[in-house]
Design an enzyme around this catalytic site. Structure first.
Site, short mmCIF file in Angstrom:
data_model
loop_
_atom_site.label_atom_id
_atom_site.label_comp_id
_atom_site.label_asym_id
_atom_site.label_seq_id
_atom_site.Cartn_x
_atom_site.Cartn_y
_atom_site.Cartn_z
N ASP A 674 -5.55 10.39 3.79
CA ASP A 674 -5.38 9.03 2.92
C ASP A 674 -6.69 9.03 2.06
O ASP A 674 -6.52 8.87 0.96
CB ASP A 674 -5.22 8.00 4.09
CG ASP A 674 -5.20 6.61 3.11
OD1 ASP A 674 -4.19 6.55 2.44
OD2 ASP A 674 -5.87 5.71 2.99
N LYS A 678 -7.00 8.92 -2.18
CA LYS A 678 -7.64 8.09 -2.81
C LYS A 678 -8.74 8.76 -3.84
O LYS A 678 -8.94 8.47 -4.98
CB LYS A 678 -8.20 6.84 -2.06
CG LYS A 678 -7.13 6.27 -1.29
CD LYS A 678 -7.81 5.24 -0.12
CE LYS A 678 -6.78 4.54 0.52
NZ LYS A 678 -7.47 3.68 1.53
#
Length: 813
Positions: A674, A678
């Site tokens: 994750d 980003k």
């Protein structure tokens, strides 16, 4: 003297006739003439009957149904001798109709003259029955046969009335001061052949009576509350126009306002007789007054009208340039073929001209142009004429256009903002009408957008289609519901959730889903098909539509390109689109930028923190980002912010899981995927064409933890690493720092790693699950720009999505 005309729906049922009687009784203090249409649906039935007869089909059953309907209406109101005489007339007229149909069947031809004769029976029957009903009600009505008083030329189907003889006949027939009832729509030639007055003929009949008798007013009783600002079947927010001048009424009626037809106005205009348009089903409700001294509109425009279906003929070539008489030749050629031009426009270069016509005249218009300009076409100085169908015309009408600037800009901004392509534009020299030819499929979207721009007091709306109503989507619905009233009252922003979908179901409601019951409504919706959901969203073609993706689905993310190409903005916290292939990321962001269709994804990085927008503002203002350092995972931030040696690392991860800071399987967070997505998004926002595989990820956990079969096995393996993590912590502490898992983006690269940060570092000031982004630029080179705060959680993430939705609304004018 008042002329009162009642349309088909106003006389089409027993209850409607009762209402008519009440309305006429209230006007007994004045002399009145009542003009009536056929019962609703009867004219169409008669036309179909005539066509059936010509084809040799059976007509007895349909003819019997027409007779039965009129007999039933008569028997509902009449009795005794009056009923007997009316039933005799019905029987005689049906016999006459049967004879006409029989003749048409023998000849196997339906001429315009014969069709006029057939259609005349509808008004004849209704008017004779209504005259009897009014007599039965004690109003002493006298029947006048319009064929005896209104005289026309022999243009069957759309006859032109002969003013002098018609006016004289009407004055003679109505000289006794009684209540008169006459059929609308029908007339006759001076030789006695039955004619009809064309579309809106009953209105014209009433206007002829009004002008002939110098009436004080002409009342047109319909089934709507006067002339509305727009068609209420298309624009739910349409409202009654209180008053308007004749010229505006003529413009709106020419462009499709169905409660009034252009020829109606001319006879009363010449004598300045006011027209009232009222609702027979709501006689005390709002109505429209049309007069020569109407007050100026309060708003910039009076209303919006539409012609549903037109074709545009396009002509271009050097033959048009500087050629005197070209337009005259064109109009004469079209006139010879009886082609009516609805709208015409010519380029200032004089190289091209286009005009809008009724689609049924398309072939005739093309033939007329080819025939008239055969020489130019043969020489090649003119291109062959082209026809484009599937179009509509919307017209914005208002006398204030002459004295107000910016109206055209507002119209075309509203159309452009809603993704409506304009094919042609025209404005009359009177400056009270701006017309635009648009694709027919965009008619509803266009009319709603323009109506909202001018009439909703600056209210800016968004019709939201939401995919995903789980943690973030559900919270978003709560926030919209809680803030809706204040947004609308204070900021003039209206958000309607018009479509909902999850992995199981989908539902639509153009008026807006009831937010406090959204999940229950969705649960009873139809089975979800993602492609069908997007298709239906496009087909609804609502103005100011927006799509919001609150899922984590790659399949939904892959629909963004199609949605953006439909000129529908996309708002999303879903990272899959921007962290997928660079080709796809570049395609959707470039299209959004080049075509001006918003694609908002602020919350894909650090939830509600303004990271993406800050980077974009730095770029637009000419600054250059040289380095970004960031803690991008709320889960990893919490774990390492709390890792002080008081409990083993494995116990800390277990505590984070129990508090809900991790997924059910903590490895989904500890694998740093994750955070890597980003980091990739931030790198791409800085102009780096990286793929996900190029992000360098320093693993936090040993391979054995990821290879564990169950979550319990994972924690068993993680406990074996506690000593290793404690050693790293102590080493960092010895250096006067602490462990942080940090993303670094610079020099075309992105990497994430666990490193020691000095206690004075901004990364050591984090608490809980906070995120932080430290941005170094050419301008921020001594002290970096720091953005810090909660970077995870449904509430702040939904809040960020909500802010983007409001941002969409605030771009509307």
């Amino acid at each position: 003297m008042k002329i009162m005309k009642f349309g088909g729906t106003s006389v089409g049922s027993a209850s409607a006739l009762e209402g008519l009687c009440v309305i006429v009784k209230k006007s007994q203090e004045t002399r009145n003439v009542v003009i009536v249409s056929a019962f609703n649906g009867v004219t169409d039935a008669l036309v179909n009957l005539a066509k059936t007869a010509v084809r040799g089909g059976a007509c007895d059953e349909a003819l019997a149904a027409i007779e039965a309907r009129h007999v039933e209406m008569a028997e509902a109101f009449l009795k005794g001798g009056v009923l007997k005489s009316v039933l005799a007339v019905i029987s005689d007229e049906i016999a006459g109709l049967k004879a006409v149909l029989g003749s048409a069947a023998v000849l196997k031809e339906l001429s315009a003259r014969t069709l006029d004769r057939v259609m005349s029976f509808g008004e004849l029957l209704s008017s004779f029955i209504i005259a009897g009903v009014l007599r039965e009600a004690g109003l002493g009505a006298v029947f006048i046969d319009s064929r005896d008083v209104i005289k026309t030329d022999a243009s069957f189907g759309k006859a032109k009335f002969l003013q002098d003889i018609s006016y004289a006949n009407i004055r003679e027939a109505c000289k006794d001061g009684a209540l008169y009832v006459a059929p609308g729509f029908i007339a006759s030639t001076v030789n006695g052949d039955v004619t009809t007055l064309g579309r809106g003929g009953s209105d014209l009949s009433a206007a002829i009576f009004a002008a002939a008798l110098d009436a004080d007013a002409l009342e047109l009783w319909t089934d709507v509350n006067g002339v509305l600002t727009c068609d209420p079947k298309i624009v739910s927010g349409a409202f009654t126009i209180k008053e308007m001048p004749y010229i505006e009424a003529m413009e709106m009626s020419h462009f499709g306002a169905k409660v009034l037809h252009p020829p109606t106005i001319q006879p009363v205009l010449e004598k300045k007789i006011p027209i009232k348009i009222l609702n027979s089903f709501n006689p005390d409700g709002p109505f429209t007054l049309i007069s020569h001294n109407a007050k100026e509109a309060e708003g910039l425009i009076r209303g919006i009208s539409c012609i549903n279906s037109v074709s545009v003929i396009k002509i271009e070539g050097a033959a048009l340039y500087g050629r005197a008489g070209f337009a005259s030749r064109l109009f004469v050629a079209l006139g010879r073929r009886n082609v009516n031009i609805i709208l015409i426009t010519q380029a200032s270069s004089e190289y091209s001209i286009c005009f809008a016509i009724n689609p049924v005249d398309e072939d005739a218009a093309l033939s007329a142009v080819r025939e008239e300009f055969a020489t130019e076409l043969r020489e090649g100085s003119m291109e062959p004429p082209e026809a484009e169908g599937g179009l509509s015309v919307i017209a914005v009408v208002g006398s204030r256009m002459k004295s107000s600037s910016g109206i055209a800009g507002k119209v075309f901004h509203a159309l452009g903002r809603s993704g409506v392509n304009v094919v042609a534009i025209a404005q009359g020299s009177s400056e009270i009408n701006i017309s635009a030819v648009i694709p027919q499929k965009d008619k509803a979207r266009a009319m709603n957008a323009v109506h909202e721009a001018f009439f909703l007091s600056g209210v800016r709306s968004v019709n939201l289609f939401l995919a995903g109503v789980g943690l973030i989507g559900g919270e978003l619905l709560k926030q919209i519901a809680a803030q809706r009233e204040q947004l609308e009252q204070k900021y003039k922003i209206r958000i309607r959730v018009t479509g909902l979908a999850n992995s199981r179901n989908m539902t639509f409601n153009e008026e807006g889903v009831q937010l406090n019951k959204a999940k229950e409504i969705l649960a009873s919706g139809e089975p979800c098909d993602l492609k069908l959901f997007v298709q239906k969203m496009k087909e609804r073609n609502l103005p100011n539509s927006a799509f919001c993706d609150c899922t984590a689905s790659a399949d939904v993310a892959l629909m963004y390109e199609e949605i953006l190409h439909a000129l529908i903005p996309v708002i999303t916290p879903n990272k899959k689109a921007n962290s997928g292939s660079f080709e796809y990321y570049n395609a959707i962001t470039s299209f959004s930028r080049d075509r001006g269709v918003p694609y908002l994804y602020e919350v894909t990085v650090c939830a509600g923190l303004p990271v993406i927008s800050t980077l974009r503002d730095l770029y637009l203002s000419g600054d250059k980002v040289t380095r970004i350092e960031a803690v991008l995972s709320g889960t990893l931030s919490f774990i390492f912010n709390s890792f002080d040696g008081s409990i083993p690392f494995s116990a800390l991860v277990c505590a984070a899981k129990e508090k809900g800071y991790t997924e059910p399987d903590p490895r989904d967070d500890l694998n740093a995927m994750d955070a890597a997505r980003k980091a990739l998004i931030l790198a791409r926002e800085c102009g780096m064409p990286l793929e996900f595989s190029q992000v360098e990820i320093d693993p936090i956990l040993p391979d054995e933890c990821f290879q564990a079969r169950t979550v319990d096995d994972f924690f068993a393996e993680l406990e074996k690493s506690d000593a290793q993590f404690e050693a790293k912590r102590l080493a960092a502490q010895k250096e006067g720092g602490a462990l942080r898992y940090i993303a670094v983006i610079e020099e075309g690269k992105a990497r994430i790693s666990l490193r020691t940060e000095n206690v004075r570092s901004p990364f050591c000031s984090l608490t809980g699950a906070d995120n932080i982004v430290v941005i170094h630029t050419n301008r921020y080179n001594t002290l970096p720009l720091v953005i810090k705060g909660p970077g995870a959680g449904a509430e702040v993430t939904a809040g960020g999505v909500f802010a983007d939705i409001v941002r969409i609304a605030r771009t509307l004018v």
